[in-house]
Design an enzyme around this catalytic site. Structure first.
Site, mmCIF file in Angstrom:
data_model
loop_
_atom_site.group_PDB
_atom_site.id
_atom_site.type_symbol
_atom_site.label_atom_id
_atom_site.label_comp_id
_atom_site.label_asym_id
_atom_site.label_seq_id
_atom_site.Cartn_x
_atom_site.Cartn_y
_atom_site.Cartn_z
ATOM 1 C CE1 TYR A 157 71.293 13.538 -16.768
ATOM 2 C CE2 TYR A 157 70.061 15.355 -17.844
ATOM 3 C CZ TYR A 157 70.488 14.769 -16.788
ATOM 4 O OH TYR A 157 70.220 15.310 -15.600
ATOM 5 C CD GLU A 164 64.430 7.254 -18.933
ATOM 6 O OE1 GLU A 164 63.312 8.184 -19.296
ATOM 7 O OE2 GLU A 164 65.309 7.605 -18.486
#
Length: 229
Positions: A157, A164
């Site tokens: 994660y 991102e």
């Protein structure tokens, strides 16, 4: 005398058709994410750089991720018990990257190494997740797969989120900042706003997974203790 508590209604039996559909959906999704992972690893190991990687996997990644919109419908119509809000958050952030940033500014993927790390984080996460769901629905869940599903997110994660965010930031300060026609001139501010939203969004997703992990690992521990008695 205190009124007696109403007995909890039994959970309705799952439809065989619905179960078969979900198994098929998860198997197909795991397969296509596996192809993305295989192509990404192959390209990274055999050279060619971000440009070659982009041309090898972007189209497949884009459409494989687009197919995940079905998960919003699954949650919305009660096909699965996944919470709608977190499902929308997860799918929307991926859509933003593949359609809102990289589709418009593909050169970003060709110029930054975080595109590679994002693909690795996404594809490994999804291969594990979809494989876990497919096998769970089939009535067989290897303990190692359960462990991977509820522990690898601690590493994957943060890698995915930071990758991102770096791509969104590079879009905001790079090509988006040079747009000259309205409303495109507002795009950098929108991207900065999205980066701000990532902070509480990442916290919600992370704590949701931690809560799920505690529940599943507690159940797994109980089963192990009963098996040894």
């Amino acid at each position: 005398m205190a009124p007696s508590k109403k007995a909890a209604a039994p959970k309705p039996a799952s439809s065989p058709i619905k179960t078969a559909y979900l198994i098929l959906y998860n198997v197909i999704s795991a397969f296509f994410w596996g192809v993305v992972l295989e192509k990404t690893v192959f390209r990274l190991l055999n050279g060619g750089g971000p440009v070659a990687l982009f041309y090898d996997v972007f189209e497949q990644t884009k459409w494989t991720q687009t197919a995940a919109a079905m998960e919003i419908l699954h949650s919305l119509f009660g096909v699965v018990r996944a919470p709608l809000f977190t499902t929308v958050m997860q799918v929307a952030s991926r859509f933003l990257l593949v359609w809102g940033v990289l589709f418009i500014y593909p050169d970003l993927a060709k110029e930054t190494p975080t595109y590679s790390s994002m693909l690795i984080a996404w594809s490994v996460t999804e291969v594990i997740r979809y494989s876990y769901f497919a096998l769970s629905l089939s009535g067989f869940t290897p303990r190692i797969l359960t462990w991977l599903r509820y522990n690898t997110f601690f590493v994957l994660y943060p890698i995915g989120i930071l990758s991102e965010c770096s791509i969104i930031y590079l879009a905001a300060v790079g090509p988006a900042a040079h747009e000259t026609e309205y409303p495109w001139t507002q795009l950098p501010y929108i991207l900065y706003g999205i980066l701000v939203i990532y902070v509480p969004g990442a916290y919600i997703l992370y704590t949701h997974m931690m809560a799920q992990r505690r529940k599943v690992m507690r159940s797994l521990k109980t089963k192990n203790e009963k098996a040894t008695q």
